[in-house]
Structure formats: structure tokens, C-alpha cells
Design an enzyme around this catalytic site. Structure first.
Site, PDB file in Angstrom:
ATOM      1  CD  GLU A 250     -20.021   5.976 -23.177  1.00 43.88           C
ATOM      2  OE1 GLU A 250     -20.141   4.830 -22.714  1.00 43.88           O
ATOM      3  OE2 GLU A 250     -19.323   6.232 -24.169  1.00 43.88           O
ATOM      4  CB  SER A 251     -14.941   8.571 -23.075  1.00 42.84           C
ATOM      5  OG  SER A 251     -15.273   7.715 -24.158  1.00 42.84           O
TER       6      SER A 251
ATOM      7  CB  CYS B 214     -12.487   3.136 -17.169  1.00 37.87           C
ATOM      8  SG  CYS B 214     -13.272   1.973 -18.293  1.00 37.87           S
TER       9      CYS B 214
ATOM     10  NE  ARG C 268     -20.095  -1.173 -22.919  1.00 37.76           N
ATOM     11  CZ  ARG C 268     -20.474  -0.085 -23.606  1.00 37.76           C
ATOM     12  NH1 ARG C 268     -20.883   0.985 -22.970  1.00 37.76           N
ATOM     13  NH2 ARG C 268     -20.446  -0.064 -24.906  1.00 37.76           N
TER      14      ARG C 268
ATOM     15  CG  HIS D 152     -13.543   1.089 -13.168  1.00 43.31           C
ATOM     16  ND1 HIS D 152     -14.079   2.342 -13.298  1.00 43.31           N
ATOM     17  CD2 HIS D 152     -13.780   0.468 -14.335  1.00 43.31           C
ATOM     18  CE1 HIS D 152     -14.631   2.472 -14.481  1.00 43.31           C
ATOM     19  NE2 HIS D 152     -14.458   1.336 -15.134  1.00 43.31           N
TER      20      HIS D 152
ATOM     21  CD  GLU E 119     -12.936   3.953 -10.266  1.00 48.25           C
ATOM     22  OE1 GLU E 119     -11.735   3.640 -10.290  1.00 48.25           O
ATOM     23  OE2 GLU E 119     -13.653   3.999 -11.286  1.00 48.25           O
TER      24      GLU E 119
HETATM   25  N1  GLN Z   1     -16.731   2.268 -22.591  1.00 48.57           N
HETATM   26  C1  GLN Z   1     -16.636   3.513 -21.886  1.00 48.57           C
HETATM   27  C2  GLN Z   1     -16.199   4.636 -22.822  1.00 48.57           C
HETATM   28  O1  GLN Z   1     -15.906   4.398 -23.955  1.00 48.57           O
HETATM   29  C3  GLN Z   1     -15.694   3.434 -20.699  1.00 48.57           C
HETATM   30  C4  GLN Z   1     -16.266   2.493 -19.671  1.00 48.57           C
HETATM   31  C5  GLN Z   1     -15.897   2.818 -18.261  1.00 48.57           C
HETATM   32  O2  GLN Z   1     -15.448   3.913 -17.927  1.00 48.57           O
HETATM   33  N2  GLN Z   1     -16.159   1.868 -17.392  1.00 48.57           N
HETATM   34  O3  GLN Z   1     -16.143   5.748 -22.413  1.00 48.57           O
END
Ligand code: GLN
Length: 221
Positions: free
Chosen positions: A53-54, A84, A148, A201, A203
Site C-alpha cells: 500500500e503506497s 505495484c 489493485r 507482481h 514476485e
Molecule cells: N493499490 C495499491 C497502492 O495504491 C498498490 C497495490 C499493490 O501493490 N498490489 O499503493
């Protein structure tokens, strides 16, 4: 004196799927080290920013005193790979940043001259998989898992586009109203000098070639 042949690669380990990146980096020939404090950045030849989650990663990076040191390392040319949320952390511009309680937008490390849109595939289809043509890894497609995921809406002239989601896939999965499907807004993998980023991803799959590509960037520096 012994000289290690295995490059030490930091994996930002404040939140997200850093364990998976540590395993993938090791499989690609790195000596991976979790990074939680500024001291952990010493002696690394590359850095991986995981998915997660950024907004949380950015907050914790600031709290742990990592934001400025990592920005400086990026400016100095350290090879960095972001997947991501990690891609979002490498973007110079976030189109729809989360705002904190005081209305301040989420921060990124930056470095890649691009604008990203978070959660670009809409709510209906938060996760999907696709086989992508990936520049430099032909002819075998890269099997990409999107969770996401962000899209790169626009990339500057110095940013090389490595992969895009094919338009039919995007129409099926993306929040079409929010995206101009005719534009460049389908970019899901980019590189600029020592910075590499993917919306997906590798990974979480058996795909090792993205981490191997990153290790060639690390080795060349
Ligand atoms: N939606 C996440 C974000 O905004 C990123 C999702 C992910 O890293 N799988 O940070």
C-alpha cells in the site's frame, strides 16, 4: 580480503510483500537484505520497493527516516526496481494521491518522469492476470498478476515503455470511464536508466526474468 560476487540488494521492508521479493531476488542471484532503517541502506548496490500500500509505505518511510536517504540514492543513480505500490513510489507524479488528515498528498520517492493512476482497474476487477509482450524478454510473454494495480498514464521522453496491457484486456478490466483508452494510459512496465518499475507482481509467480533484468542493471552500474 575476499570480494563478494553476490551483489547486496536492499528490499524495503516496512510494509507489503517484501518477503516474496527477497525470495525472488535471491533466486536471481542477489544477496537480499531487508531495509527498515537508514543504516540498512549502507553497502547496497540496488534496492527493491515491494507491492503493498503506497500510502502506508510512504508514511512509514518518512517515520523511519528513509524518505530523504532513498531520494538521495535514487538521485545518485542507485538501481531501484519497484513493483505495484513500488512503481507508485518511483513516480514523479501521482494523479490521484491519497490525502492525509491535513490534506497533504501522499509522497513518493520519485525518479521516474511519469504520472501514475492508483487502483486504475476499477473496483469490479481488482485483480486479474494477463500475458504481456515485454520488450527485451521476447518471444516468451510475461505472465503478469495485477492486484489493485496502478497504470502509467503518461511517461516522459526519457522513460522507455517495456510493456502495456493489450487494449481488449484493458477495456474488460479497467474503469473505462476514468481512462482515455486511446491514450498511452496502458503502460504497465517502464525503465529509465537505473530505475525499473512494473504495475504487476512477478514476485508472486515463477517469473524470474524481471528480477534477473534488474540484476543486470545492478551488475552494470
Ligand atoms: N493499490 C495499491 C497502492 O495504491 C498498490 C497495490 C499493490 O501493490 N498490489 O499503493
Amino acid at each position: 580480503m575476499t570480494v563478494s560476487q553476490t551483489p547486496r540488494v536492499g528490499v524495503l521492508a516496512v510494509q507489503g510483500d517484501f518477503r516474496e521479493h527477497i525470495a525472488s531476488a535471491r533466486a536471481a542471484g542477489a544477496d537480499p537484505r531487508p531495509v527498515r532503517r537508514p543504516q540498512d541502506l549502507e553497502g547496497i548496490s540496488g534496492l527493491i520497493l515491494p507491492g503493498g500500500e503506497s500510502t502506508t509505505i510512504a508514511k512509514l518511510a518518512r517515520v523511519f527516516g528513509l524518505l530523504e536517504p532513498i531520494r538521495e540514492l535514487i538521485a545518485d543513480g542507485l538501481p531501484v526496481y519497484g513493483s505495484c505500490a513500488g512503481l507508485i513510489m518511483l513516480a514523479d507524479r501521482i494523479e490521484d494521491p491519497a490525502l492525509d488528515a491535513r490534506g497533504r498528498p501522499q509522497e513518493s520517492f520519485g525518479g521516474l518522469d511519469m504520472t501514475v493512476k492508483r487502483n486504475a482497474f476499477g473496483r469490479q476487477r481488482e485483480s486479474f492476470e494477463a500475458d504481456l509482450a515485454f520488450r527485451g524478454l521476447e518471444p516468451d510473454p510475461v505472465h503478469a498478476v495485477f492486484i489493485r494495480a496502478p497504470l502509467v498514464l503518461e511517461a516522459g521522453p526519457g522513460v522507455e515503455v517495456l510493456a502495456r496491457v493489450p487494449a481488449p484486456q484493458l477495456e474488460r478490466h479497467a474503469d473505462a470511464e476514468a481512462l482515455d483508452l486511446a491514450s498511452d494510459g496502458r503502460i504497465v512496465a517502464v525503465r529509465s536508466e537505473n530505475l525499473l518499475a512494473t504495475s504487476f507482481h512477478p514476485e508472486v509467480t515463477d517469473e524470474r526474468r524481471i528480477h534477473e533484468l534488474f540484476m543486470t542493471i545492478v551488475a552494470r552500474r
